[in-house]
Design a protein around this motif. Structure first.
Motif, PDB file in Angstrom:
ATOM      1  N   ALA A 181      -4.875   2.496  -6.638  1.00 30.53           N
ATOM      2  CA  ALA A 181      -5.564   1.788  -5.601  1.00 30.53           C
ATOM      3  C   ALA A 181      -4.918   0.471  -5.522  1.00 30.53           C
ATOM      4  O   ALA A 181      -4.555  -0.079  -6.600  1.00 30.53           O
ATOM      5  CB  ALA A 181      -7.098   1.366  -6.290  1.00 30.53           C
TER       6      ALA A 181
ATOM      7  N   GLN B 151       0.845  -1.368  -0.139  1.00 29.29           N
ATOM      8  CA  GLN B 151      -0.032  -0.236   0.301  1.00 29.29           C
ATOM      9  C   GLN B 151       0.707   1.272  -0.009  1.00 29.29           C
ATOM     10  O   GLN B 151       0.305   2.336   0.129  1.00 29.29           O
ATOM     11  CB  GLN B 151      -0.812   0.014   1.317  1.00 29.29           C
TER      12      GLN B 151
ATOM     13  N   ARG C 297       0.127   3.681  -2.931  1.00 30.93           N
ATOM     14  CA  ARG C 297      -1.227   4.301  -2.558  1.00 30.93           C
ATOM     15  C   ARG C 297      -1.053   5.490  -1.762  1.00 30.93           C
ATOM     16  O   ARG C 297      -1.656   6.676  -1.879  1.00 30.93           O
ATOM     17  CB  ARG C 297      -2.161   3.377  -2.092  1.00 30.93           C
TER      18      ARG C 297
END
Ligand code: SF4
Ligand code: SF4
Length: 290
Positions: free
Chosen positions: A82, A70, A73
């Motif tokens: 995403a 992540q 992001r």
């Protein structure tokens, strides 16, 4: 010298001023930065001698080494990524890149802990260069459905020749594309018309130019008995009205046929030369919008 010709809204005569200005002075270069709807070529009719693709770099992911952590992001300030983590027992996850939101800042590629991201070129439009008589010409054409014009505008501006007087035909309005086109200019000419709507859009354009603290002047197009609307404002703001182009049937008919003012009324060449002199003195006197 770089002179940006801008306006708070479309249809005020910005391109007319930019093209006729370029045709009237020596050593001019015209750069059409209105890349979503370039139309100065329709009036200048240049011979295009070079075409090249305009590209931006966008990130791509090597899913073989991505751990779906992540991080990409989290670092993307534009919400262009995403990350869908793999769900237990259901195979791999996915990293989605929304190209139209990506600003090509490179942060995600730089900060991916697994070095799983790399950059790829994405075509956004085309840049064409050529010549119309003694005027050098460059414009950009943004691809249909392409959301962001500033990268292409910046690439068009890379064609600025410092040996020339570069006239930039800016996009209309007051948003990011306008900032991208007028940034770095020595002077901004704001084209307006003497109507309440024209005045309102002029005020917005002046506020935009103020943020860049650039010297600015006004051209009143379709000048008539209502000029006082603009002149009163210009006096209050200490912004000079540098030229007026009358509401003239000959000019309107010529425009509708793609013919330039200086072709039907050659005396305007001297007026545009005079405009250049005014701008040069204004720059020397450092008269900006404060
Ligand atoms: S930062 Fe790198 S490893 Fe982490 S989710 Fe993004 S691409 Fe995958
Ligand atoms: S390059 Fe920048 S803007 Fe584009 S996806 Fe990566 S972090 Fe977001």
């Amino acid at each position: 010298m770089i002179i940006a010709v801008a306006s708070g809204k479309g249809g005020t005569g910005k391109t007319t001023v930019a093209v006729n200005f370029a045709l009237s002075i020596d050593n001019a270069q015209l750069l059409d930065c209105d890349v979503e709807e370039p139309n100065s070529h329709l009036f200048l009719k240049p011979e295009i001698t070079d075409r090249k693709k305009s590209v931006v770099l966008v990130p791509r992911v090597n899913h073989d080494i991505c751990t779906y952590c992540q991080r990409c992001r989290e670092v993307c300030a534009y919400g262009a990524i995403a990350v869908i983590p793999p769900s237990a027992g259901k195979g791999k996850g996915q990293v989605l890149i929304f190209d139209n939101l990506c600003h090509s800042c490179g942060a995600c590629v730089m900060l991916c802990p697994e070095k799983a991201m790399f950059e790829e070129e994405r075509e956004t439009g085309i840049i064409e260069t050529g010549k119309a008589g003694k005027v050098d010409f460059t414009h950009g054409r943004l691809n249909l459905k392409e959301a962001m014009s500033p990268p292409l505008i910046k690439q068009v501006k890379k064609g600025i020749n410092k040996e020339k007087i570069s006239i930039i035909d800016s996009p209309p309005g007051t948003s990011c594309p306008v900032i991208a086109s007028v940034k770095g200019a020595d002077f901004v000419l704001l084209v307006t018309e003497p109507t309440p709507f024209g005045l309102n859009d002029l005020k917005l354009a002046v506020e935009t130019v103020k943020t860049l603290n650039l010297p600015v002047g006004i051209v009143i197009n379709r000048s008539c008995e209502n000029d006082h609307l603009i002149e009163d404002y210009s006096k209050r703001e200490k912004i000079p009205v540098m030229m007026k182009i009358p509401f003239d049937r000959n000019i309107a008919v010529a425009y509708s046929k793609g013919i330039n003012i200086v072709e039907v009324m050659p005396e305007y060449m001297e007026k545009f030369k005079g405009l250049l002199n005014l701008i040069t003195s204004r720059i020397a006197g450092k008269g900006g919008v404060q």
